[in-house]
Write a protein that holds these residues in place. Structure first.
Motif, PDB file in Angstrom:
ATOM      1  N   THR A  37      17.070 -26.007  29.990  1.00  0.00           N
ATOM      2  CA  THR A  37      18.365 -25.898  30.681  1.00  0.00           C
ATOM      3  C   THR A  37      18.434 -24.617  31.511  1.00  0.00           C
ATOM      4  OG1 THR A  37      19.359 -24.788  28.768  1.00  0.00           O
ATOM      5  CG2 THR A  37      19.583 -27.181  28.875  1.00  0.00           C
ATOM      6  N   HIS A  38      17.299 -24.144  31.985  1.00  0.00           N
ATOM      7  CA  HIS A  38      17.281 -22.876  32.714  1.00  0.00           C
ATOM      8  C   HIS A  38      17.706 -23.045  34.166  1.00  0.00           C
ATOM      9  CE1 HIS A  38      13.336 -24.770  33.236  1.00  0.00           C
ATOM     10  NE2 HIS A  38      13.239 -24.129  34.404  1.00  0.00           N
ATOM     11  N   ARG A  39      17.995 -21.934  34.787  1.00  0.00           N
ATOM     12  CA  ARG A  39      18.208 -21.910  36.233  1.00  0.00           C
ATOM     13  C   ARG A  39      16.907 -21.537  36.917  1.00  0.00           C
ATOM     14  NH1 ARG A  39      23.194 -22.747  38.008  1.00  0.00           N
ATOM     15  NH2 ARG A  39      24.966 -22.363  36.614  1.00  0.00           N
ATOM     16  N   ARG A  40      16.597 -22.265  37.981  1.00  0.00           N
ATOM     17  CA  ARG A  40      15.411 -21.970  38.757  1.00  0.00           C
ATOM     18  C   ARG A  40      15.657 -20.756  39.645  1.00  0.00           C
ATOM     19  NH1 ARG A  40      14.097 -27.708  41.563  1.00  0.00           N
ATOM     20  NH2 ARG A  40      15.571 -26.762  43.026  1.00  0.00           N
ATOM     21  N   ALA A  41      14.610 -20.330  40.348  1.00  0.00           N
ATOM     22  CA  ALA A  41      14.734 -19.183  41.236  1.00  0.00           C
ATOM     23  C   ALA A  41      15.766 -19.413  42.323  1.00  0.00           C
ATOM     24  CB  ALA A  41      13.378 -18.847  41.853  1.00  0.00           C
ATOM     25  N   ASP A  42      16.004 -20.693  42.719  1.00  0.00           N
ATOM     26  CA  ASP A  42      16.995 -20.984  43.749  1.00  0.00           C
ATOM     27  C   ASP A  42      18.411 -21.100  43.190  1.00  0.00           C
ATOM     28  OD1 ASP A  42      16.929 -23.407  42.417  1.00  0.00           O
ATOM     29  OD2 ASP A  42      16.212 -24.584  44.127  1.00  0.00           O
ATOM     30  N   LEU A  55      18.743 -26.658  35.585  1.00  0.00           N
ATOM     31  CA  LEU A  55      18.147 -27.905  35.150  1.00  0.00           C
ATOM     32  C   LEU A  55      18.799 -28.368  33.844  1.00  0.00           C
ATOM     33  CD1 LEU A  55      14.335 -27.261  35.785  1.00  0.00           C
ATOM     34  CD2 LEU A  55      16.053 -28.193  37.353  1.00  0.00           C
ATOM     35  N   ASP A  56      18.750 -29.668  33.620  1.00  0.00           N
ATOM     36  CA  ASP A  56      19.230 -30.248  32.371  1.00  0.00           C
ATOM     37  C   ASP A  56      18.332 -31.449  32.090  1.00  0.00           C
ATOM     38  OD1 ASP A  56      20.467 -31.562  30.286  1.00  0.00           O
ATOM     39  OD2 ASP A  56      22.508 -31.293  31.051  1.00  0.00           O
ATOM     40  N   MET A  57      17.252 -31.191  31.367  1.00  0.00           N
ATOM     41  CA  MET A  57      16.245 -32.224  31.159  1.00  0.00           C
ATOM     42  C   MET A  57      16.708 -33.333  30.224  1.00  0.00           C
ATOM     43  SD  MET A  57      13.495 -31.775  32.983  1.00  0.00           S
ATOM     44  CE  MET A  57      14.579 -31.345  34.330  1.00  0.00           C
ATOM     45  N   LEU A  58      17.620 -33.050  29.304  1.00  0.00           N
ATOM     46  CA  LEU A  58      18.127 -34.124  28.452  1.00  0.00           C
ATOM     47  C   LEU A  58      18.907 -35.149  29.274  1.00  0.00           C
ATOM     48  CD1 LEU A  58      19.272 -32.192  25.249  1.00  0.00           C
ATOM     49  CD2 LEU A  58      17.248 -33.629  25.528  1.00  0.00           C
ATOM     50  N   ALA A  59      19.661 -34.668  30.251  1.00  0.00           N
ATOM     51  CA  ALA A  59      20.376 -35.586  31.137  1.00  0.00           C
ATOM     52  C   ALA A  59      19.418 -36.260  32.104  1.00  0.00           C
ATOM     53  CB  ALA A  59      21.464 -34.825  31.898  1.00  0.00           C
ATOM     54  N   ALA A  60      18.454 -35.498  32.630  1.00  0.00           N
ATOM     55  CA  ALA A  60      17.536 -36.042  33.635  1.00  0.00           C
ATOM     56  C   ALA A  60      16.659 -37.151  33.072  1.00  0.00           C
ATOM     57  CB  ALA A  60      16.671 -34.912  34.200  1.00  0.00           C
ATOM     58  N   THR A  61      16.317 -37.059  31.790  1.00  0.00           N
ATOM     59  CA  THR A  61      15.496 -38.108  31.172  1.00  0.00           C
ATOM     60  C   THR A  61      16.339 -39.232  30.578  1.00  0.00           C
ATOM     61  OG1 THR A  61      15.480 -36.909  29.060  1.00  0.00           O
ATOM     62  CG2 THR A  61      13.668 -36.477  30.592  1.00  0.00           C
ATOM     63  N   GLY A  62      17.650 -39.024  30.501  1.00  0.00           N
ATOM     64  CA  GLY A  62      18.531 -40.028  29.920  1.00  0.00           C
ATOM     65  C   GLY A  62      18.608 -39.973  28.414  1.00  0.00           C
ATOM     66  N   HIS A  63      17.962 -38.987  27.794  1.00  0.00           N
ATOM     67  CA  HIS A  63      17.991 -38.938  26.325  1.00  0.00           C
ATOM     68  C   HIS A  63      19.385 -38.616  25.802  1.00  0.00           C
ATOM     69  CE1 HIS A  63      16.811 -38.391  22.213  1.00  0.00           C
ATOM     70  NE2 HIS A  63      17.196 -37.123  22.209  1.00  0.00           N
ATOM     71  N   ASP A  64      20.153 -37.829  26.546  1.00  0.00           N
ATOM     72  CA  ASP A  64      21.507 -37.524  26.075  1.00  0.00           C
ATOM     73  C   ASP A  64      22.352 -38.784  25.964  1.00  0.00           C
ATOM     74  OD1 ASP A  64      21.658 -37.916  28.841  1.00  0.00           O
ATOM     75  OD2 ASP A  64      23.177 -36.357  29.137  1.00  0.00           O
ATOM     76  N   ARG A  65      22.072 -39.753  26.813  1.00  0.00           N
ATOM     77  CA  ARG A  65      22.821 -41.014  26.808  1.00  0.00           C
ATOM     78  C   ARG A  65      22.228 -42.037  25.840  1.00  0.00           C
ATOM     79  NH1 ARG A  65      23.689 -45.035  32.057  1.00  0.00           N
ATOM     80  NH2 ARG A  65      25.091 -46.531  31.016  1.00  0.00           N
ATOM     81  N   PRO A 118      11.448 -35.561  35.221  1.00  0.00           N
ATOM     82  CA  PRO A 118      11.301 -35.090  36.593  1.00  0.00           C
ATOM     83  C   PRO A 118      10.825 -33.638  36.606  1.00  0.00           C
ATOM     84  CG  PRO A 118      13.614 -35.076  35.992  1.00  0.00           C
ATOM     85  CD  PRO A 118      12.870 -35.658  34.817  1.00  0.00           C
ATOM     86  N   GLY A 119       9.883 -33.318  37.491  1.00  0.00           N
ATOM     87  CA  GLY A 119       9.327 -31.978  37.554  1.00  0.00           C
ATOM     88  C   GLY A 119      10.372 -30.911  37.802  1.00  0.00           C
ATOM     89  N   TRP A 120      10.189 -29.752  37.168  1.00  0.00           N
ATOM     90  CA  TRP A 120      11.155 -28.664  37.286  1.00  0.00           C
ATOM     91  C   TRP A 120      11.397 -28.260  38.733  1.00  0.00           C
ATOM     92  CZ3 TRP A 120       9.462 -24.477  33.157  1.00  0.00           C
ATOM     93  CH2 TRP A 120       9.718 -24.978  31.870  1.00  0.00           C
ATOM     94  N   GLU A 121      10.337 -28.150  39.514  1.00  0.00           N
ATOM     95  CA  GLU A 121      10.457 -27.567  40.846  1.00  0.00           C
ATOM     96  C   GLU A 121      10.709 -28.585  41.950  1.00  0.00           C
ATOM     97  OE1 GLU A 121      10.664 -24.387  41.441  1.00  0.00           O
ATOM     98  OE2 GLU A 121      10.436 -23.968  39.290  1.00  0.00           O
TER      99      GLU A 121
END
Length: 381
Positions: A19-24, A28-38, A330-333
């Motif tokens: 759940t980190h913030r990228r340099a820009d 990110l929220d990978m649990l949401a991006a992969t659908g695992h939270d749902r 989905p890739g971090w960058e």
């Protein structure tokens, strides 16, 4: 030969929960991006079909504590309840690179707030399960310190402050452990970091020393927690419970150069790395992350499993292997599709495609370790 007993299944599945913030600045929220939270309930059910009864999953602190001292558990309750209902053992990541925006990570407040949050999270877990809880307080202290404190690759986007960040993360981890133990003395803790091997291409003493210093840095987080390094920080052996090692095909490289490929004469067998970790710390070990992309998934699991079996034969207490990430993500960058999982992205009903190559290799390795466990049990009489 070591016989593992710590986890409900030797093979675990890890849900990417960064759940980190990228340099820009984008969070990110990978649990949401992969659908695992749902689809947490369906995901755990699917893993159990393949004999996986233990997982790594995560709390998203930035969603839970939007207001200081006020906890909204709605983002994590589906995961907690799904695990309890399916009797799935969970190692809960409490800080996987992310924290609430109102906190300055460099200030003492970060340590204090994290400890209070960890205690509240432990109470929530205890309210939903009587099982012994497992936690990974701060994910990858040494890696995060380098990426976020020296290289500005992720939050807090520091440069030249890696050692400072490392000390702050160690303090936070120790404070969280103390706070959780006040809630539940049975709690177990996995301290996760990558294991690496670095070689110099030159035989000159300078590059050789530099390569070894780089390699030795992998131990800093564990050494600080256990009090081997800078004991004035408060580190003690009891803060180092279970060692989680993350290992991928690019974890060995030449100093300032290319990756060392598996099978090369300069490549150090993973079993040797595991033996060194055990000799240094004498603690149970979990391969907390390992995996590969595409059609290499099964082959890589075969290599890691073979090396783990060799280490166990020497008495190294490797308690499990966690497929990570167990879902494509989905890739971090660049948001590219990273095909690493046992399962892919979900459809509108939460149904995910299975990767048959990885599934087949998983089943082969499960049979292998079941037979090894039977042999170890028989040898004990």
């Amino acid at each position: 030969m070591h016989r593992p007993t710590l986890f409900d299944s030797f093979f675990l599945g890890g849900f990417e929960c960064s759940t980190h913030r990228r340099a820009d600045g984008r969070r990110l929220d990978m649990l949401a991006a992969t659908g695992h939270d749902r689809w947490a309930a369906q995901d755990l059910t699917s893993l159990r079909l393949h004999g996986i009864r233990g997982v790594r999953d995560g709390f998203r602190w930035h969603l839970i504590e939007r207001v200081p001292g006020q906890y909204d558990w709605s983002s994590v309750l589906p995961q907690v309840q799904a695990a309890a209902e399916r009797e799935t053992q969970v190692i809960w990541d409490l800080c996987h690179y992310g924290w609430p925006d109102d906190i300055d990570i460099w200030r003492p407040e970060f340590v204090e707030r994290f400890a209070r949050f960890a205690a509240a999270a432990a109470r929530l877990v205890a309210d939903h399960s009587d099982a012994v809880p497992f936690y990974a307080p701060i994910n990858e202290i040494s890696f995060w310190s380098w990426a976020g404190g020296d290289m500005a690759m992720m939050n807090p986007m520091g440069r030249g402050r890696g050692l400072e960040l490392k000390h702050q993360l160690v303090r936070a981890s120790m404070a969280a452990i103390d706070a959780i133990r006040e809630v539940d003395r049975r709690a177990r803790f996995v301290q996760v970091d990558p294991v690496i091997h670095v070689r110099a291409t030159s035989v000159r003493p300078g590059p050789q020393r530099e390569a070894e210093n780089c390699r030795q840095a992998q131990f800093d987080g564990w050494d600080l927690l256990s009090g081997r390094l800078w004991p004035g920080m408060g580190g003690k052996p009891e803060y180092l419970d279970i060692i989680g090692v993350n290992y991928y095909s690019d974890n060995q490289w030449y100093l300032g150069g290319d990756t060392i490929p598996v099978g090369h004469p300069d490549y150090r067998p993973f079993s040797g790395i595991l033996s060194e970790i055990h000799k240094r710390y004498g603690r149970p070990i979990l391969v907390a992350e390992t995996g590969a992309e595409g059609d290499l998934r099964g082959e890589w699991l075969g290599y890691v499993s073979e090396q783990v079996a060799m280490a166990q034969a020497r008495g190294v207490p490797v308690e499990g292997i966690c497929l990570y990430p167990v879902l494509d993500y989905p890739g971090w960058e660049n948001d590219r599709h990273c095909p690493t999982g046992l399962y892919g992205f979900p459809d509108s009903e939460g149904i995910r495609p299975l990767h048959p190559g990885l599934a087949d290799e998983l089943h082969r390795q499960q049979a292998r370790f079941a037979e090894l466990a039977k042999t170890a049990k028989a040898s004990l009489g």
